[in-house]
Design a protein around this motif. Structure first.
Motif, short mmCIF file in Angstrom:
data_model
loop_
_atom_site.label_atom_id
_atom_site.label_comp_id
_atom_site.label_asym_id
_atom_site.label_seq_id
_atom_site.Cartn_x
_atom_site.Cartn_y
_atom_site.Cartn_z
N HIS A 172 -2.97 8.16 54.03
CA HIS A 172 -1.96 7.38 53.32
C HIS A 172 -2.68 6.60 52.22
N GLU A 219 1.91 -0.74 51.97
CA GLU A 219 2.05 -0.82 50.52
C GLU A 219 1.66 -2.21 50.03
N VAL A 261 -2.43 3.97 48.63
CA VAL A 261 -1.71 2.96 47.88
C VAL A 261 -2.56 2.57 46.68
#
Length: 762
Positions: A154, A75, A156
């Motif tokens: 994933h 993140e 971000v």
């Protein structure tokens, strides 16, 4: 297999064919592929119906059940400012090899971004670095890991905070007095919300200035001035500010100003022979200027007995030595510049004494003859009285004398009754001016003079000392505060005849402020010499402020208190003193405190400074004569602060490990280093460090083993201090234990409080 095997154990499988004709062949496959020695697998034959498969020191590659990838979440702690660097690490903790790791931004390849770079850090790790992020860098970043079994992603979101950017604007050309002006400030870039504000010569714009500010949305502001005047000339600055920063753009407005002449006049009628002086002073108006004189509409020339003296670019003095009746009339001064012209007129009246045309008898007369005499006054102001006397006695009709008036002339005729010659004594007396012209010795009288108003530094000044009455010869002298004016610089005394003296000062400053006295010498009365008449007026120079320099504050630490003192040691009072931060008035913000100490000092106090307080602080002192400003820099040193490492709690023997150290606060330049049990990892080949910009360092450990267990520390250091963050990593089979601690030391000597407890072998 009866149960799962641990890495490093041996494995064996037996394939026994109970039934079936021989000859036969026995083959082994692994996930559909023929087994080969390159897999670390050995096949042994034990007769025509039995085959052994042996694996020495099994690993994950020998597992017959494949696993899809699993990505360690990553993140971004906060939005980035324009121009900062950052890095994203995609670490595939689990998943069978081979793996393919790719990056996307907003659904497209990151290769389209010039600032992006992808670094492969082993088969399970990919690092995306972004250098000097811009407005086009923001968006959704996705890491995708894929193998033969499946895929994992994933994402971000990267947000880039953008400071404002103002489209340049300017005033097309100088404006004339009375025209309208408009400026448009438009912020083409920058995050909202933002504020748009205007200043004029460093002061916040207010409606009292005759200026209107109109907001047109979040990014545009209009400044308008209806019917500009000279007071509107100056620099107008628009400042756009948001949470990221600020930008300013300035334009200079020039108002062309027509001349304006200060009124002047002659102090009453003058007698013939006296001196006259008129001073034409232009108080306002653009230069260059021309100053011309006219008499009754005709240009003044030297042959008129008139002298014109120019004292600087804004003052012209007309002098007449020993006026005559011909000098009576209207004198006009005309000032002109590129904008326009203006005139001012004063009237000079000269009082003229009578002048009789000589007359006489041609020859003696005999008794009984008639006689006539004519008294004709060629010059002299009217009304006047003309009288005849005989032997000192007024002439009357009883004397047989007839007096006739024919305008300004008198005819005297009388018969002669006596046999003798008569002498005639005739006197012409203008009773209305006799006392003005033929009295006893007269004391001097100076025409009062003064400055119209205080002058600003750099302007020219002139004083005219004109003696309206008094006998000549006389001497005119000037003094300043009792001392000869010759001691002053840039002062000049010009004689305008026997009764006029002009004192001029070019480019006045504070040293010229004081008492100027005009004194007359050389007139004697009753045998006593010395100055008999004097007049003086105060000549005042308005002094603009001057600020005593104050030092920069370049060694403050985050959290310290700061104070700045502005002292205006020169300049007329009353004056106003204010503070600005990056052009904005600090009185509008709660984080600042100002305190006046008397009329010439103002302190600025900032409690608990932070990085956001770094910048330019300006003190502005202003009075009726002008303004002064002084600026200094305040620098707040901010020590580093490290974003906590992600927890790695599922590593196995043989996995790859990565640690990312991101310093999200702190001044640059800074150094970021890694240690393992206190030793610098750069000295050991088993570790790899990668730099991803000025604030990020990545530590790579490939194929971890028990020997890699221990304490790993990231240490960030800059001029303000040092910060470090540690992780204790334990590799034992499938287990991992993690300890963390952090310390911050802002000032040297630096020390560490980080340690990790020992790891048990169990």
């Amino acid at each position: 297999m009866d149960a799962p095997l641990s890495t490093g154990r041996d494995a064996a499988l037996t394939c026994s064919v109970a039934k079936g004709d021989t000859p036969m062949t026995i083959e082994w496959t692994f996930e559909g592929r023929p087994v080969g020695s390159d897999m670390g697998v050995r096949v042994l034959s034990a007769g025509p119906r039995t085959s052994f498969l042996a694996i020495q020191s099994v690993g994950a590659a020998h597992s017959g059940v494949y696993k899809a990838p699993a990505i360690v979440p990553f993140e971004l702690k906060e939005a980035l400012r324009l121009g900062q660097d950052t890095a994203l690490t995609c670490n595939v903790l689990r998943g069978d090899l081979p793996l393919t790791i790719t990056w996307e931004v907003n659904g497209g390849a990151v290769d389209d971004l010039r600032s992006a770079r992808v670094i492969s850090a082993g088969p399970r790790m990919s690092i995306l670095t972004l250098r000097s992020v811009g407005g086009d860098t923001g968006g959704l970043y996705t890491c995708t890991a894929e193998n033969a079994i499946g895929r994992a992603t994933h994402s971000v979101r990267l947000t880039v905070k953008e400071a404002p950017e103002i489209v340049p604007f300017d005033v097309v050309a100088p404006l004339s007095t009375g025209e309208d002006a408009a400026l448009t400030c438009r912020a083409s870039k920058g995050d909202t919300p933002m504020t748009l504000s205007w200043t004029f010569d460093g002061r916040p714009v207010t409606s009292e200035m005759g200026v209107n500010v109109i907001s047109a949305g979040a990014r545009t502001s209009f400044l308008t001035i209806q019917s500009v005047g000279a007071a509107n000339s100056g620099e107008y600055t628009c400042t756009a500010a948001n949470d990221v920063g600020e930008a300013s753009q300035s334009a200079r407005l020039t108002v062309k100003e027509a001349p304006e002449i200060s009124p002047f006049s002659m102090e009453g009628p003058l007698n013939t022979g006296e001196d006259a002086a008129l001073t034409c002073r232009v108080g306002k108006g653009d230069t260059p200027l021309t100053l011309d004189w006219a008499f009754e509409g005709r240009p003044v020339t030297p042959d008129m007995g008139v002298l014109v003296i120019h004292a600087g670019s804004r003052i012209s003095v007309l002098t007449i030595e020993s006026v005559e009746a011909a000098h009576s009339g209207a004198y006009t001064c005309t000032a002109a510049n590129a904008v326009g012209n203006v005139s001012y007129t004063a009237h000079l009246t000269v009082k003229e004494a009578p002048e009789i045309v000589p007359f006489s008898m041609d020859a003696p007369l005999s008794t009984g003859r008639d006689a006539a005499l004519t008294c004709s006054v060629a010059k002299g102001d009217t009304p006047m009285t003309i009288e005849w006397t005989f032997e000192g006695r007024p002439v009357s009709s009883e004397m047989g004398v007839l007096v006739l008036h024919a305008g300004s002339r008198i005819s005297l005729k009388y018969p002669v009754y006596h046999d003798h010659f008569i002498s005639l004594f005739l006197f012409v007396i203008c009773t209305t001016i006799e006392s003005d012209l033929h009295g006893s010795s007269e004391a001097p009288e100076i025409v009062p003079f003064s400055m119209d108003a205080p002058l600003s530094t750099g302007r020219d000044a002139a004083l005219t000392c004109s003696v309206a009455k008094g006998d000549t010869p006389m001497t005119i002298e000037w003094t300043f505060e009792g001392r000869p004016v010759a001691e002053l610089q840039k002062v000049r005394v010009i004689s305008g005849g026997s009764r006029t003296s002009l004192l001029t000062v070019s480019s006045v400053d504070g040293s010229h402020s004081g008492l100027y006295t005009c004194t007359l010498h050389g007139y004697e009365r009753g045998g006593h010499g010395g100055p008999l008449g004097a007049a003086h007026r105060q000549g005042s120079v308005a002094l603009p402020p001057e600020i005593f320099p104050f030092p920069a504050l370049d060694a403050l630490m985050d959290g310290d208190d700061a104070s700045l003192t502005c002292y205006a040691y020169k300049g007329d009072t009353p004056m106003t003193i204010s503070w600005t931060f990056h052009g904005r008035d600090v009185s509008m913000e709660r984080q600042f405190t100002t305190q006046a100490v008397g009329t010439r000092t103002k302190m600025l106090v900032i409690p608990a400074v932070s990085h956001g307080h770094s910048g330019t602080y300006t003190c502005i002192a202003k009075n009726a004569a002008g303004r002064a400003e002084y600026s200094t820099q305040l620098v707040v040193k901010v020590p580093p602060e490290i974003f906590p490492f992600p927890t790695l709690d599922a590593l196995r023997d043989g996995d790859d490990a990565t640690l990312q150290c991101y310093v999200f606060k702190g001044d640059t330049p800074m150094t970021i280093t890694w240690t393992f049990h206190g030793r610098d990892v750069s000295m050991e080949r088993q570790f790899t460090t990668l730099s991803a910009g000025d604030r990020t360092s990545i530590l790579l450990v490939k194929a971890v083993s028990h020997g890699h267990s221990g304490t790993y520390t990231c240490r960030a250091k800059n001029a303000a201090g040092v910060t470090q963050l540690s992780t204790a990593l334990v590799v034992k089979g499938q287990f991992l234990r993690l300890w963390k601690c952090a310390s911050v030391t802002k000032r040297p000597p630096f020390s560490s409080c980080c340690s990790a407890p020992p790891v048990s072998a169990s």
